[in-house]
Design a protein around this motif. Structure first.
Motif, PDB file in Angstrom:
ATOM      1  N   ASP A  51       8.466   2.113  -3.107  1.00  0.00           N
ATOM      2  CA  ASP A  51       7.823   2.711  -4.276  1.00  0.00           C
ATOM      3  C   ASP A  51       7.748   1.699  -5.410  1.00  0.00           C
ATOM      4  OD1 ASP A  51      10.375   2.632  -5.448  1.00  0.00           O
ATOM      5  OD2 ASP A  51      10.778   4.736  -5.016  1.00  0.00           O
ATOM      6  N   ASP A  52       7.115   2.065  -6.508  1.00  0.00           N
ATOM      7  CA  ASP A  52       6.887   1.119  -7.605  1.00  0.00           C
ATOM      8  C   ASP A  52       8.192   0.556  -8.152  1.00  0.00           C
ATOM      9  OD1 ASP A  52       4.217   1.560  -7.298  1.00  0.00           O
ATOM     10  OD2 ASP A  52       3.981   2.830  -9.077  1.00  0.00           O
ATOM     11  N   SER A  53       9.194   1.406  -8.301  1.00  0.00           N
ATOM     12  CA  SER A  53      10.481   0.940  -8.816  1.00  0.00           C
ATOM     13  C   SER A  53      11.112  -0.071  -7.877  1.00  0.00           C
ATOM     14  CB  SER A  53      11.424   2.136  -9.018  1.00  0.00           C
ATOM     15  OG  SER A  53      12.716   1.692  -9.371  1.00  0.00           O
ATOM     16  N   MET A  54      11.120   0.240  -6.585  1.00  0.00           N
ATOM     17  CA  MET A  54      11.702  -0.695  -5.612  1.00  0.00           C
ATOM     18  C   MET A  54      10.908  -1.989  -5.569  1.00  0.00           C
ATOM     19  SD  MET A  54      12.396  -0.114  -1.525  1.00  0.00           S
ATOM     20  CE  MET A  54      13.222   1.445  -1.827  1.00  0.00           C
ATOM     21  N   PHE A  55       9.583  -1.868  -5.610  1.00  0.00           N
ATOM     22  CA  PHE A  55       8.732  -3.064  -5.573  1.00  0.00           C
ATOM     23  C   PHE A  55       9.060  -3.975  -6.750  1.00  0.00           C
ATOM     24  CE2 PHE A  55       5.055  -5.643  -6.339  1.00  0.00           C
ATOM     25  CZ  PHE A  55       4.543  -5.929  -5.081  1.00  0.00           C
ATOM     26  N   ASP A  56       9.162  -3.405  -7.948  1.00  0.00           N
ATOM     27  CA  ASP A  56       9.438  -4.218  -9.135  1.00  0.00           C
ATOM     28  C   ASP A  56      10.794  -4.905  -9.046  1.00  0.00           C
ATOM     29  OD1 ASP A  56       7.017  -3.594 -10.297  1.00  0.00           O
ATOM     30  OD2 ASP A  56       7.811  -1.913 -11.459  1.00  0.00           O
TER      31      ASP A  56
ATOM     32  N   ALA B  17       0.917  -6.057  -4.501  1.00  0.00           N
ATOM     33  CA  ALA B  17       1.339  -7.216  -3.716  1.00  0.00           C
ATOM     34  C   ALA B  17       0.384  -8.387  -3.936  1.00  0.00           C
ATOM     35  CB  ALA B  17       1.410  -6.840  -2.238  1.00  0.00           C
ATOM     36  N   ARG B  18      -0.910  -8.101  -3.973  1.00  0.00           N
ATOM     37  CA  ARG B  18      -1.881  -9.172  -4.215  1.00  0.00           C
ATOM     38  C   ARG B  18      -1.674  -9.781  -5.593  1.00  0.00           C
ATOM     39  NH1 ARG B  18      -5.332  -5.149  -1.915  1.00  0.00           N
ATOM     40  NH2 ARG B  18      -5.857  -5.674   0.248  1.00  0.00           N
TER      41      ARG B  18
ATOM     42  N   ASN C 187      -1.114 -10.753  11.928  1.00  0.00           N
ATOM     43  CA  ASN C 187      -1.155  -9.374  11.400  1.00  0.00           C
ATOM     44  C   ASN C 187      -1.041  -9.348   9.882  1.00  0.00           C
ATOM     45  OD1 ASN C 187      -1.360  -8.452  13.998  1.00  0.00           O
ATOM     46  ND2 ASN C 187       0.703  -7.587  14.112  1.00  0.00           N
ATOM     47  N   ARG C 188      -1.624 -10.320   9.231  1.00  0.00           N
ATOM     48  CA  ARG C 188      -1.540 -10.418   7.770  1.00  0.00           C
ATOM     49  C   ARG C 188      -2.513  -9.437   7.138  1.00  0.00           C
ATOM     50  NH1 ARG C 188       0.136 -15.173   4.825  1.00  0.00           N
ATOM     51  NH2 ARG C 188       0.147 -14.640   2.601  1.00  0.00           N
ATOM     52  N   VAL C 189      -2.018  -8.590   6.257  1.00  0.00           N
ATOM     53  CA  VAL C 189      -2.841  -7.629   5.530  1.00  0.00           C
ATOM     54  C   VAL C 189      -3.121  -8.130   4.115  1.00  0.00           C
ATOM     55  CG1 VAL C 189      -2.970  -5.242   4.664  1.00  0.00           C
ATOM     56  CG2 VAL C 189      -1.910  -5.715   6.870  1.00  0.00           C
ATOM     57  N   VAL C 190      -2.114  -8.733   3.494  1.00  0.00           N
ATOM     58  CA  VAL C 190      -2.255  -9.331   2.161  1.00  0.00           C
ATOM     59  C   VAL C 190      -1.737 -10.756   2.247  1.00  0.00           C
ATOM     60  CG1 VAL C 190      -1.485  -9.280  -0.238  1.00  0.00           C
ATOM     61  CG2 VAL C 190      -1.955  -7.131   0.971  1.00  0.00           C
TER      62      VAL C 190
END
Length: 330
Positions: free
Chosen positions: A73-78, A103-104, A327-330
């Motif tokens: 989630d946004d908190s974990m990502f940050d 991520a980008r 398998n790269r998405v970003v």
């Protein structure tokens, strides 16, 4: 909880952390880890926690994180984005679990896995269809309770299956349906004539028409920007009473709330493995709707899929750290 780690003395190598894993996946990952020899250290925590704080703590010094079963989630990502350079997701519909645009923006690589469990999901799809048509689980409970009255079934032979999407999973479902004596309609925005002929299905140009003509409607769309919300409330209005609806793809391909509202009318049968919010909240109205079967996003989980998934995740991380792409998405 036990900690599995490799190449602990190689502090010159980047660190890959798997902060959460289901027990049955541990051995397949052990078998795949040699692919990271001399490329990265690995640390695996062999419990299936969903606690965000625990996950962040376990990934405190990670250069890459293997994501299976939990949402970033946004908190974990940050909290992780200042040191994590790659998220390797153990599934196909990564957009449901990781914000790809963030991520980008942060320059963080994201990988997924593809075609790892086509038959696993197809078999689960038919398990849901069979439970709704023959109600074996409920019959088992009836007999074990001492009753012998039974329940009526619904024939699949001669009925029409409608497939929304026609990738590898849907193609496997179509082949299974042939064995049951069903005819199959397919709607897909990019449908190849070769696939239609090979799997003995009939293409339908209009999604609403497919839903109206189907006795069983099964969803197999990947989640992308173009498929988010593509199945609307108006489409669902075309379903005839008594239709079996199955979703083993992603809940987000349906207009938010539209399927719940349609099912609450009580005139459809449904088998759902995916939901708008996971885990499914205790107060979700779907829990109390009669005539539906719910499973906890497990369609992909079988022994063959675990092996294929494990190898793809590890290969994607190895490719990232060696400067190539898999398998790269970003």
């Amino acid at each position: 909880m036990a900690l599995i780690s490799t190449q602990n003395d190689r502090t010159d190598l980047p660190l890959v952390v798997m902060p959460s894993i289901i027990e049955s996946m541990v051995q397949p990952f052990r078998e795949a880890l040699p692919l990271l020899h001399d490329i990265a250290r690995v640390r695996i925590y062999d419990d299936a926690t969903l606690d965000g704080d625990v996950i962040v703590d376990r990934c405190a010094d990670a250069d890459a994180v293997m994501v299976i079963g939990f949402h970033v989630d946004d908190s974990m990502f940050d909290r992780l984005s200042d040191h994590v350079r790659c998220f390797s997701f153990g599934g196909t519909g990564v957009a449901s679990y990781i914000d790809l645009s963030r991520a980008r923006e942060r320059g963080i690589a994201v990988t997924n896995v593809v075609r790892y469990g086509d038959h696993a999901v197809a078999e689960h799809t038919f398990a849901l269809i069979m439970e709704l048509s023959r109600r074996v689980g409920r019959l088992d409970a009836i007999v074990k309770s001492g009753r012998w009255d039974g329940l009526d079934g619904i024939s699949l032979y001669g009925r029409t299956l409608g497939l929304i999407g026609f990738g590898g999973i849907a193609q496997a479902v179509a082949d299974m349906a042939t064995g049951f004596g069903m005819s199959t309609l397919v709607w897909n925005s990019h449908l190849h004539e070769e696939a239609v002929a090979a799997h003995h299905v009939t293409a339908v140009d209009d999604l609403g028409e497919l839903l109206h003509r189907s006795d069983v409607a099964s969803i197999h769309l990947p989640l992308t920007d173009s498929t988010t919300g593509i199945i609307t409330a108006d489409h669902l209005e075309r379903l005839r009473p008594g239709t079996i609806v199955v979703n083993t793809a992603r809940a987000e391909v349906i207009e938010p709330g539209a399927l719940t509202r349609r099912l609450l009318r009580g005139d459809l049968l449904a088998g759902l493995d995916v939901f708008d919010h996971e885990p499914l909240p205790l107060d979700d109205p779907l829990r109390s709707v009669p005539g539906i079967v719910l499973t906890p996003h497990v369609a992909w989980r079988d022994d063959e899929a675990y092996r294929a998934l494990s190898v793809q995740i590890v290969r994607a991380i190895a490719a990232f750290f060696t400067g190539s792409a898999f398998n790269r998405v970003v």
